[in-house]
Design a protein around this motif. Structure first.
Motif, PDB file in Angstrom:
ATOM      1  N   ALA A 144       0.829  -1.205   0.000  1.00 36.95           N
ATOM      2  CA  ALA A 144       0.000   0.000   0.000  1.00 36.95           C
ATOM      3  C   ALA A 144       0.862   1.254   0.000  1.00 36.95           C
ATOM      4  O   ALA A 144       0.557   2.237  -0.684  1.00 36.95           O
ATOM      5  CB  ALA A 144      -0.919  -0.009   1.216  1.00 36.95           C
ATOM      6  N   ARG A 145       1.947   1.232   0.753  1.00 33.41           N
ATOM      7  CA  ARG A 145       2.838   2.400   0.808  1.00 33.41           C
ATOM      8  C   ARG A 145       3.500   2.644  -0.543  1.00 33.41           C
ATOM      9  O   ARG A 145       3.660   3.795  -0.967  1.00 33.41           O
ATOM     10  CB  ARG A 145       3.899   2.201   1.889  1.00 33.41           C
ATOM     11  N   PHE A 146       3.892   1.574  -1.220  1.00 34.20           N
ATOM     12  CA  PHE A 146       4.483   1.738  -2.558  1.00 34.20           C
ATOM     13  C   PHE A 146       3.467   2.374  -3.510  1.00 34.20           C
ATOM     14  O   PHE A 146       3.822   3.208  -4.345  1.00 34.20           O
ATOM     15  CB  PHE A 146       4.954   0.391  -3.109  1.00 34.20           C
ATOM     16  N   GLY A 147       2.203   1.964  -3.402  1.00 36.54           N
ATOM     17  CA  GLY A 147       1.177   2.564  -4.251  1.00 36.54           C
ATOM     18  C   GLY A 147       1.025   4.049  -4.002  1.00 36.54           C
ATOM     19  O   GLY A 147       0.923   4.849  -4.939  1.00 36.54           O
ATOM     20  N   ILE A 148       1.041   4.446  -2.718  1.00 37.10           N
ATOM     21  CA  ILE A 148       0.910   5.868  -2.382  1.00 37.10           C
ATOM     22  C   ILE A 148       2.144   6.641  -2.822  1.00 37.10           C
ATOM     23  O   ILE A 148       2.040   7.766  -3.333  1.00 37.10           O
ATOM     24  CB  ILE A 148       0.667   6.027  -0.868  1.00 37.10           C
ATOM     25  N   VAL A 149       3.330   6.048  -2.643  1.00 35.26           N
ATOM     26  CA  VAL A 149       4.570   6.720  -3.059  1.00 35.26           C
ATOM     27  C   VAL A 149       4.589   6.922  -4.571  1.00 35.26           C
ATOM     28  O   VAL A 149       4.980   7.992  -5.070  1.00 35.26           O
ATOM     29  CB  VAL A 149       5.795   5.908  -2.598  1.00 35.26           C
ATOM     30  N   THR A 150       4.137   5.920  -5.313  1.00 32.94           N
ATOM     31  CA  THR A 150       4.080   6.054  -6.770  1.00 32.94           C
ATOM     32  C   THR A 150       3.136   7.188  -7.170  1.00 32.94           C
ATOM     33  O   THR A 150       3.440   7.990  -8.060  1.00 32.94           O
ATOM     34  CB  THR A 150       3.608   4.736  -7.404  1.00 32.94           C
ATOM     35  N   ALA A 151       1.992   7.269  -6.489  1.00 36.43           N
ATOM     36  CA  ALA A 151       1.049   8.354  -6.768  1.00 36.43           C
ATOM     37  C   ALA A 151       1.643   9.705  -6.374  1.00 36.43           C
ATOM     38  O   ALA A 151       1.437  10.715  -7.068  1.00 36.43           O
ATOM     39  CB  ALA A 151      -0.258   8.112  -6.013  1.00 36.43           C
ATOM     40  N   ALA A 152       2.391   9.738  -5.267  1.00 40.60           N
ATOM     41  CA  ALA A 152       3.017  10.993  -4.832  1.00 40.60           C
ATOM     42  C   ALA A 152       4.064  11.463  -5.841  1.00 40.60           C
ATOM     43  O   ALA A 152       4.180  12.663  -6.114  1.00 40.60           O
ATOM     44  CB  ALA A 152       3.651  10.807  -3.456  1.00 40.60           C
ATOM     45  N   MET A 153       4.833  10.527  -6.404  1.00 39.58           N
ATOM     46  CA  MET A 153       5.821  10.890  -7.417  1.00 39.58           C
ATOM     47  C   MET A 153       5.125  11.439  -8.667  1.00 39.58           C
ATOM     48  O   MET A 153       5.605  12.388  -9.294  1.00 39.58           O
ATOM     49  CB  MET A 153       6.681   9.674  -7.760  1.00 39.58           C
ATOM     50  N   ALA A 154       3.998  10.849  -9.030  1.00 45.83           N
ATOM     51  CA  ALA A 154       3.228  11.362 -10.167  1.00 45.83           C
ATOM     52  C   ALA A 154       2.724  12.772  -9.876  1.00 45.83           C
ATOM     53  O   ALA A 154       2.741  13.648 -10.749  1.00 45.83           O
ATOM     54  CB  ALA A 154       2.061  10.427 -10.477  1.00 45.83           C
ATOM     55  N   ALA A 155       2.279  13.003  -8.635  1.00 45.69           N
ATOM     56  CA  ALA A 155       1.803  14.334  -8.262  1.00 45.69           C
ATOM     57  C   ALA A 155       2.921  15.362  -8.319  1.00 45.69           C
ATOM     58  O   ALA A 155       2.695  16.517  -8.710  1.00 45.69           O
ATOM     59  CB  ALA A 155       1.201  14.295  -6.857  1.00 45.69           C
ATOM     60  N   VAL A 156       4.129  14.959  -7.944  1.00 46.23           N
ATOM     61  CA  VAL A 156       5.280  15.877  -8.031  1.00 46.23           C
ATOM     62  C   VAL A 156       5.512  16.296  -9.480  1.00 46.23           C
ATOM     63  O   VAL A 156       5.724  17.480  -9.781  1.00 46.23           O
ATOM     64  CB  VAL A 156       6.546  15.204  -7.453  1.00 46.23           C
ATOM     65  N   ARG A 157       5.446  15.326 -10.401  1.00 47.36           N
ATOM     66  CA  ARG A 157       5.655  15.656 -11.818  1.00 47.36           C
ATOM     67  C   ARG A 157       4.534  16.565 -12.348  1.00 47.36           C
ATOM     68  O   ARG A 157       4.786  17.467 -13.146  1.00 47.36           O
ATOM     69  CB  ARG A 157       5.742  14.369 -12.643  1.00 47.36           C
ATOM     70  N   ILE A 158       3.307  16.320 -11.916  1.00 45.09           N
ATOM     71  CA  ILE A 158       2.194  17.165 -12.363  1.00 45.09           C
ATOM     72  C   ILE A 158       2.370  18.590 -11.841  1.00 45.09           C
ATOM     73  O   ILE A 158       2.139  19.565 -12.567  1.00 45.09           O
ATOM     74  CB  ILE A 158       0.859  16.568 -11.910  1.00 45.09           C
ATOM     75  N   GLU A 159       2.801  18.734 -10.596  1.00 46.08           N
ATOM     76  CA  GLU A 159       3.009  20.080 -10.058  1.00 46.08           C
ATOM     77  C   GLU A 159       4.166  20.789 -10.756  1.00 46.08           C
ATOM     78  O   GLU A 159       4.152  22.009 -10.897  1.00 46.08           O
ATOM     79  CB  GLU A 159       3.245  20.016  -8.552  1.00 46.08           C
ATOM     80  N   GLU A 160       5.169  20.032 -11.188  1.00 43.14           N
ATOM     81  CA  GLU A 160       6.253  20.643 -11.969  1.00 43.14           C
ATOM     82  C   GLU A 160       5.698  21.196 -13.279  1.00 43.14           C
ATOM     83  O   GLU A 160       6.103  22.272 -13.737  1.00 43.14           O
ATOM     84  CB  GLU A 160       7.344  19.613 -12.248  1.00 43.14           C
ATOM     85  N   LEU A 161       4.767  20.459 -13.877  1.00 46.23           N
ATOM     86  CA  LEU A 161       4.126  20.938 -15.096  1.00 46.23           C
ATOM     87  C   LEU A 161       3.299  22.195 -14.815  1.00 46.23           C
ATOM     88  O   LEU A 161       3.335  23.170 -15.572  1.00 46.23           O
ATOM     89  CB  LEU A 161       3.243  19.836 -15.679  1.00 46.23           C
ATOM     90  N   LEU A 162       2.581  22.192 -13.690  1.00 45.02           N
ATOM     91  CA  LEU A 162       1.753  23.349 -13.337  1.00 45.02           C
ATOM     92  C   LEU A 162       2.599  24.558 -12.939  1.00 45.02           C
ATOM     93  O   LEU A 162       2.106  25.693 -12.958  1.00 45.02           O
ATOM     94  CB  LEU A 162       0.809  22.981 -12.180  1.00 45.02           C
ATOM     95  N   ALA A 163       3.870  24.304 -12.566  1.00 43.07           N
ATOM     96  CA  ALA A 163       4.739  25.395 -12.143  1.00 43.07           C
ATOM     97  C   ALA A 163       5.535  25.992 -13.299  1.00 43.07           C
ATOM     98  O   ALA A 163       6.316  26.925 -13.079  1.00 43.07           O
ATOM     99  CB  ALA A 163       5.699  24.906 -11.055  1.00 43.07           C
ATOM    100  N   ALA A 164       5.370  25.457 -14.506  1.00 40.46           N
ATOM    101  CA  ALA A 164       6.092  26.014 -15.655  1.00 40.46           C
ATOM    102  C   ALA A 164       5.745  27.495 -15.806  1.00 40.46           C
ATOM    103  O   ALA A 164       4.573  27.863 -15.731  1.00 40.46           O
ATOM    104  CB  ALA A 164       5.731  25.242 -16.924  1.00 40.46           C
ATOM    105  N   PRO A 165       6.749  28.358 -16.005  1.00 43.89           N
ATOM    106  CA  PRO A 165       6.491  29.812 -16.062  1.00 43.89           C
ATOM    107  C   PRO A 165       5.510  30.173 -17.168  1.00 43.89           C
ATOM    108  O   PRO A 165       5.657  29.762 -18.323  1.00 43.89           O
ATOM    109  CB  PRO A 165       7.880  30.410 -16.337  1.00 43.89           C
ATOM    110  N   ALA A 166       4.491  30.947 -16.804  1.00 41.16           N
ATOM    111  CA  ALA A 166       3.468  31.350 -17.765  1.00 41.16           C
ATOM    112  C   ALA A 166       3.907  32.589 -18.535  1.00 41.16           C
ATOM    113  O   ALA A 166       4.797  33.332 -18.110  1.00 41.16           O
ATOM    114  CB  ALA A 166       2.149  31.627 -17.049  1.00 41.16           C
ATOM    115  N   LEU A 167       3.289  32.780 -19.688  1.00 44.97           N
ATOM    116  CA  LEU A 167       3.520  33.987 -20.478  1.00 44.97           C
ATOM    117  C   LEU A 167       2.698  35.114 -19.855  1.00 44.97           C
ATOM    118  O   LEU A 167       1.474  35.037 -19.783  1.00 44.97           O
ATOM    119  CB  LEU A 167       3.078  33.749 -21.926  1.00 44.97           C
TER     120      LEU A 167
END
Length: 605
Positions: free
Chosen positions: A332-355
């Motif tokens: 269960a912890r591995f599943g949550i960690v995998t989801a957390a890593m995905a969330a980190v990548r999504i937030e990196e995408l959301l943090a890309a500098p806007a025009l």
């Protein structure tokens, strides 16, 4: 009462720190920042919290099932040796407890998973809307970067991966953690000595299991490096295949053979270790082995009349529940960690500098361009352009030439504000492009890349993609200007022909359709990045005939390698190593020493 002192507090903190370090060394689950997962899941927090409570309640009911089994077993044994009527009543009581706990637990778990799946749908919708909104304000240059390719390719799978953490991971973790706790407490009530034996197994199970997983992860890293080395060696050998066929055979193993041997050795070593050590350890951590130990000790305790047979039956069931917990918790912890890593990548995408959009947009007075001491680099430590200055008159035809990698495409992309400059300014009609409304700028400046990208839809919709409200007459007019109308009308369904359904268009035809798409917005500035680089001579001639008519009513910038096609340009700009080194008419540049003259002589020879 002992008063805490700073020294004792410091000692306690040190003990806690060492304990954490010890757990970190043993624990195979990687440490990941889970705050991004919590933030992205926030829109569904009102559903996740009650779902967690329901699942905890359902998991705790396992002890009621265990007590019911104990009552039935004890009543059955009592019925054989005592009052059958009393025993029968207790049997019904035990069965009622088991049935009730099972029904209520199933209902609570079903309700919990229903809530988490509704929560998952909310999170998906929220994340996708947030990403769509962010993509709408990112500079166009971001989409050409390697970071964007990785982010966009991961986005689809990352949202699916978050489903594991939101809809399942938390529930599975709660279930695997809560279920064994009341069961173990009850086992201590039944017999504390046998409960200690039952508790030792899961602890040893957890430690050994983590060691196996850590070793397996290390082997995966080694195998990944070996595979990467083998792929690199294979690519290198295929690239040099022609040379290697005529060269003498090198002495000793090649890099490809060495890489293949390394991968084979790593795989074999991993397999042998898992077979030798893993199988022995797996036997020790198997819940069935732990159950066997408990049964042997339980029989001994029964012999000494310190444990009842019914109590041993309760242990037989409870031990399996407790012994299965470590593997369930880790999974269960591995599943949550995998989801957390995905969330980190999504937030990196959301943090890309806007025009950034100007608070008070300005309107250019004409379509002239001024590049004023511009410097820019994707990496500030390695600028692509350095102090570039350039003036392009309104409604003129300017060609940009220079060696590959000199910064020509980057310069033109900055005019369309695909990126913001690091220093200096770019002005259109006397207005800094950063002070022009992005939508207005997109209509004023059209950029045609080297390779045309056509969608799997009709030719008509491909042309009007940049302006969906364009009429059929405007679509045809743009196609005529791009010298592609006759070819379109010759297609099976004319402008309604779907590109991709067995339709074969040449690179030149695709490029002219893309040119018509750029012209449908009637841009004041048209930038063409080597439009004839990948087309046949006939298509190139048609494209240049199109340019002759286009350039009469707008400012045109053409990046070119074929110098004979730009001889009549009003201005030719030479870019070298990120700087404008020359500018002028063709005859002037040929008459002076420099890169343009050398390129012209090389082409003419």
């Amino acid at each position: 009462m002992t008063t805490p002192t700073p020294e004792r507090a410091k000692t306690a903190a040190g003990v806690m720190s060492r304990a954490k370090d010890l757990v970190a060394k043993v624990d195979a689950v990687p440490r990941v920042d889970r705050e991004p997962l919590r933030r992205l899941s926030a829109p569904a927090a009102g559903l996740i919290r009650p779902a967690t409570g329901l699942q905890a309640f359902a998991s705790a009911l396992m002890v009621v099932t265990l007590i019911g089994i104990w009552i039935v077993a004890d009543a059955g044994i009592t019925g054989l040796t005592g009052d059958g009527d009393v025993a029968s009543g207790r049997v019904y009581l035990g069965i009622g407890l088991v049935a009730g706990a099972s029904v209520v637990g199933f209902a609570a778990t079903s309700a919990a998973y229903y809530l988490t799946h509704i929560a998952d749908l909310r999170v998906r919708r929220s994340v996708r809307l947030a990403v769509a909104e962010r993509l709408g304000v990112l500079p166009l240059g971001w989409f050409d970067s390697s970071a964007s390719q990785k982010a966009l390719s991961a986005f689809g799978s990352d949202v699916e991966t978050m489903h594991t953490g939101v809809a399942h991971g938390r529930m599975e973790l709660v279930q695997s953690v809560v279920t064994p706790v009341p069961v173990l407490v009850w086992l201590f009530v039944v017999d504390w000595r046998l409960a200690l034996v039952a508790a030792v197994g899961p602890v040893v199970n957890f430690v050994l299991q983590q060691r196996i997983m850590l070793r397996a992860m290390n082997h995966q890293v080694e195998q990944g490096a070996a595979v990467a080395d083998l792929v690199g060696a294979a690519n290198e050998e295929m690239r040099d295949a022609v040379t290697l066929r005529v060269a003498p055979v090198p002495a000793g193993p090649t890099r490809l053979l060495a890489a293949a041997r390394r991968l084979h050795r790593v795989v074999v070593d991993s397999h042998l270790e898992q077979e030798a050590r893993g199988s022995r350890i797996a036997t020790l951590i198997d819940p069935v082995f732990g159950l066997l130990v408990v049964l042997v000790v339980g029989v001994i305790l029964i012999e000494y009349s310190t444990l009842t047979p019914a109590g041993l039956i309760a242990f037989a069931v409870g031990t399996v529940v407790v012994a299965s917990a470590p593997a369930a918790v880790t999974g269960a912890r591995f599943g949550i960690v995998t989801a957390a890593m995905a969330a980190v990548r999504i937030e990196e995408l959301l943090a890309a500098p806007a025009l950034t959009a100007p608070a008070a947009p300005k309107t250019p007075v004409d379509n002239g361009i001024v590049v004023d001491e511009v410097s820019f680099g994707h990496d500030p430590a390695a600028p692509v352009l350095r102090g570039v200055s350039l003036t392009v008159a309104p409604n003129s035809f300017t060609a940009v030439v220079g060696p590959s990698g000199a910064g020509k495409s980057t310069l033109c992309a900055l005019i369309g504000r695909h990126h913001d400059v690091d220093a200096g300014a770019i002005r259109i009609g006397g207005v800094d492009v950063r002070d022009i409304d992005p939508v207005d700028l997109a209509h004023r400046v059209a950029i045609l890349p080297q390779r045309a990208v056509l969608l799997r839809t009709t030719v008509r919709d491909n042309i009007r993609l940049a302006r969906p409200d364009a009429s059929d007459a405007e679509v045809i007019a743009a196609a005529r200007t791009a010298h592609i109308h006759d070819r379109i009308t010759a297609l099976p369904d004319g402008y309604d022909t779907v590109i991709g359904d067995g339709l074969s268009l040449s690179s030149g035809e695709s490029q002219r359709i893309a040119m018509a798409r750029a012209l449908i917005t009637d841009p004041e500035i048209l930038i063409l990045d080597e439009p004839t680089a990948h087309v046949d001579p006939e298509s190139a001639a048609r494209i240049h005939r199109s340019l002759a008519g286009i350039a009469r009513s707008r400012t045109v910038l053409l990046i070119a390698h074929q110098l004979e096609t730009i001889r009549h340009a009003e201005q030719i700009v030479v870019v070298e190593d990120g700087r404008v080194t020359r500018s002028g008419a063709h005859d002037d540049l040929v008459g002076t020493d420099g890169v343009y003259r050398r390129l012209w002589e090389a082409m003419s020879s």
